[in-house]
Design a protein around this motif. Structure first.
Motif, PDB file in Angstrom:
ATOM      1  N   GLU A 422       0.595  -1.132  -0.157  1.00  0.00           N
ATOM      2  CA  GLU A 422       0.202  -0.286  -0.581  1.00  0.00           C
ATOM      3  C   GLU A 422       0.873   1.444  -0.198  1.00  0.00           C
ATOM      4  O   GLU A 422       1.626   1.348   0.127  1.00  0.00           O
ATOM      5  CB  GLU A 422      -0.907   0.459   1.426  1.00  0.00           C
ATOM      6  CG  GLU A 422      -1.761  -1.511   1.622  1.00  0.00           C
ATOM      7  CD  GLU A 422      -3.235  -1.156   0.775  1.00  0.00           C
ATOM      8  OE1 GLU A 422      -3.498  -0.246  -0.155  1.00  0.00           O
ATOM      9  OE2 GLU A 422      -4.220  -2.152   0.845  1.00  0.00           O
ATOM     10  N   VAL A 423       0.099   2.557  -0.249  1.00  0.00           N
ATOM     11  CA  VAL A 423       0.870   3.765   0.187  1.00  0.00           C
ATOM     12  C   VAL A 423       0.418   5.011   0.220  1.00  0.00           C
ATOM     13  O   VAL A 423      -0.653   4.789  -0.573  1.00  0.00           O
ATOM     14  CB  VAL A 423       1.651   3.781  -1.744  1.00  0.00           C
ATOM     15  CG1 VAL A 423       0.351   4.083  -2.677  1.00  0.00           C
ATOM     16  CG2 VAL A 423       2.013   4.995  -1.218  1.00  0.00           C
ATOM     17  N   ASN A 424       0.671   5.535   1.341  1.00  0.00           N
ATOM     18  CA  ASN A 424      -0.122   6.790   1.789  1.00  0.00           C
ATOM     19  C   ASN A 424       0.502   7.447   2.387  1.00  0.00           C
ATOM     20  O   ASN A 424       1.326   8.479   2.160  1.00  0.00           O
ATOM     21  CB  ASN A 424      -1.176   5.815   3.620  1.00  0.00           C
ATOM     22  CG  ASN A 424      -2.120   5.169   3.850  1.00  0.00           C
ATOM     23  OD1 ASN A 424      -2.536   4.806   2.354  1.00  0.00           O
ATOM     24  ND2 ASN A 424      -3.231   5.649   4.344  1.00  0.00           N
ATOM     25  N   ALA A 425      -0.598   8.862   2.676  1.00  0.00           N
ATOM     26  CA  ALA A 425      -0.209  10.254   2.372  1.00  0.00           C
ATOM     27  C   ALA A 425       0.002  10.136   4.244  1.00  0.00           C
ATOM     28  O   ALA A 425      -0.848  10.354   4.516  1.00  0.00           O
ATOM     29  CB  ALA A 425      -0.508  11.026   1.994  1.00  0.00           C
ATOM     30  N   PHE A 426       0.074  10.987   4.792  1.00  0.00           N
ATOM     31  CA  PHE A 426       0.376  11.614   5.982  1.00  0.00           C
ATOM     32  C   PHE A 426       1.249  12.873   5.885  1.00  0.00           C
ATOM     33  O   PHE A 426       1.904  13.806   5.603  1.00  0.00           O
ATOM     34  CB  PHE A 426       1.484  10.804   6.653  1.00  0.00           C
ATOM     35  CG  PHE A 426       1.118   9.221   7.893  1.00  0.00           C
ATOM     36  CD1 PHE A 426       0.734   8.602   8.871  1.00  0.00           C
ATOM     37  CD2 PHE A 426       1.037   8.261   6.445  1.00  0.00           C
ATOM     38  CE1 PHE A 426       0.337   7.975   9.003  1.00  0.00           C
ATOM     39  CE2 PHE A 426       0.811   6.947   7.151  1.00  0.00           C
ATOM     40  CZ  PHE A 426       0.549   7.284   8.833  1.00  0.00           C
TER      41      PHE A 426
END
Length: 476
Positions: A422-426
């Motif tokens: 997965e890839v998320n932005a914080f």
């Protein structure tokens, strides 16, 4: 002779089961996960062995994506942001350090983010950005369908490839199971480099079925990026088709990024590209010096089943446990770890405004049952539950207080936190947080609020079905 062969088979089979049990034990997994696998293998060895080979093997020690490659690529991010500020809120610095340690997620300064809440607007924006590409286009999706939406994107990419623009595509082999090979072969014939991630062959590579690349990334010339929950298929644009032949709204969230945050998406894509193709792609053309467009700070956080740490799960649990004002969640599926579930309940009991928004009906009846099994304790703890009614809520959104937003491809479930790539932005920014909070409030207007009285009047047969499906939560 038949008796001898039967004895040999029984001995070999027994030794195989014992060997698999020993592998599971020596993996030092959570006992709550180890014991069910052992029970399945002992009580139903035939079916259990097949299920284990498909869904139970631990890839954490495999070198699918090289840590060295990831480190080499992220060095470019550090160089580009050497002049960055220190705008991470002081209370979020430990979280930022955690993400740096576990995911090499470099803080990136001054990005501009534009949210899209429907598939048509997002697809139009992506196609517009692609039309302006001059050097390269990088596209990565879990699902890339051969339908009207997929063919529009294919044609746009093909046109740019014929102009001499470098076009690279990564798609998930399982996510695109129903797509004929000719669809991608046609793109390759037109000069597009298209590869499947973790190609599945049976029976040799059965363990790869359970470890899928769920990322949705677009990078154009290293200056414009896209991240979020939308794949490439008609249902994301036109809505989900139900059994009655009617389409209901597909409510999702995607984001356009400009500025230094694009480099984080580029690093994630090129790490996967290197792992898949063994090609080293990089240099200033792929990581141009970014403009500083805002005052925010963000970390692009790739996560997956490789290595020791479960980055997104740890980071979300850490952030939730330290919330001071609110925790607002949108997710299509709620199948949490015990620690995350407990952290949300504890926050609600401590007076934090904890809200959980789910679809009234998702795209899986089985997952709905398992998800609802977790809600009894949430309701009792004071978590505000809301069911989105106009269609299918596929949005992935987490708001912590008024200065942290987490967006990307990951759902609140076992598969996203432990099995998928997965890839998320914080994103550390009050203005962006407020903008997403307004979107959340709008969605809330389309929801059915859950009251304890209504919730606990569910039929007993329904509650039994929910409890039964909860057993299979790690596999859903």
């Amino acid at each position: 002779m038949l008796q001898i062969l039967s004895t040999i088979f029984l001995v070999v089979y027994t030794l195989t089961i014992i060997g698999v049990v020993l592998v599971i034990i020596t993996d030092n997994r959570n006992p709550l996960k180890t014991l069910p696998w052992i029970l399945v293998l002992v009580l139903a060895p035939g079916a259990g062995l097949a299920i284990y080979f498909f869904f139970g093997q631990n890839l954490s020690k495999r070198r699918i994506i090289s840590h060295r490659t990831r480190k080499r690529i992220t060095t470019r991010l550090e160089e580009n942001d050497a002049a960055g500020g220190t705008g991470i809120p002081p209370q979020r610095l430990p979280l930022a350090r955690l993400l740096c340690q576990t995911a090499l997620a470099v803080p990136l300064y001054g990005s501009r983010l534009t949210p899209y809440v429907d598939g048509k607007t997002k697809m139009d924006a992506l196609l517009e950005a692609i039309a302006g590409a001059r050097h390269h286009i990088h596209i990565q999706y879990y699902i890339f369908s051969d339908d009207e939406t997929g063919r529009r994107l294919r044609d746009a990419l093909t046109a740019k490839a014929r102009e001499g623009v470098e076009v690279r595509i990564l798609y998930d082999d399982v996510g695109c199971t129903g797509v004929k090979k000719a669809f991608f072969e046609g793109m390759r014939a037109d000069g597009i480099e298209a590869y499947s991630f973790l190609h599945v062959k049976f029976p040799r590579f059965t363990s790869k079925v359970n470890y899928r690349n769920h990322r949705k990334i677009g990078v154009i010339d290293g200056r414009i990026g896209f991240i979020g929950g939308m794949n490439v298929a008609d249902r994301y644009v036109l809505g989900i088709e139900r059994g009655n032949g009617k389409r209901e709204r597909w409510r999702d969230t995607h984001f356009r990024i400009e500025g230094s945050g694009v480099a984080g998406l580029q690093a994630s894509f090129l790490s996967d590209w290197s792992a898949t193709t063994k090609q080293a792609v990089g240099g200033p053309a792929y990581f141009p010096a970014p403009e500083r467009l805002t005052e925010n700070v963000m970390q692009i956080v790739p996560s997956g089943p490789l290595g020791k740490w479960r980055t997104l799960l740890q980071a979300v649990e850490y952030a939730v446990s330290r919330a001071a004002q609110r925790v607002w969640i949108e997710t299509p599926y709620y199948l949490p770890s015990e620690t995350l579930n407990a952290a949300l309940q504890e926050a609600a009991l401590a007076g934090i405004d904890v809200r959980l928004m789910l679809p009234e009906r998702s795209d899986s009846r089985v997952v709905d049952l398992a998800s609802h099994s977790y809600l009894d304790d949430m309701v009792q703890a004071g978590v505000k539950i809301a069911f989105y009614t106009p269609g299918f809520l596929h949005s992935k959104l987490l708001l912590i207080d008024d200065d942290l937003a987490v967006v990307g491809s990951a759902n609140m479930d076992f598969r996203s936190f432990e099995h998928n790539f997965e890839v998320n932005a914080f994103v550390y920014d009050r203005a962006f947080n407020a903008r997403l909070a307004a979107i959340y409030e709008t969605d809330l207007g389309d929801c059915r609020r859950v009251t304890p009285g209504d919730w606990f009047r569910r039929p007993r047969t329904r509650r039994w079905a929910e409890s039964f499906m909860r057993i299979f939560s790690p596999l859903l």
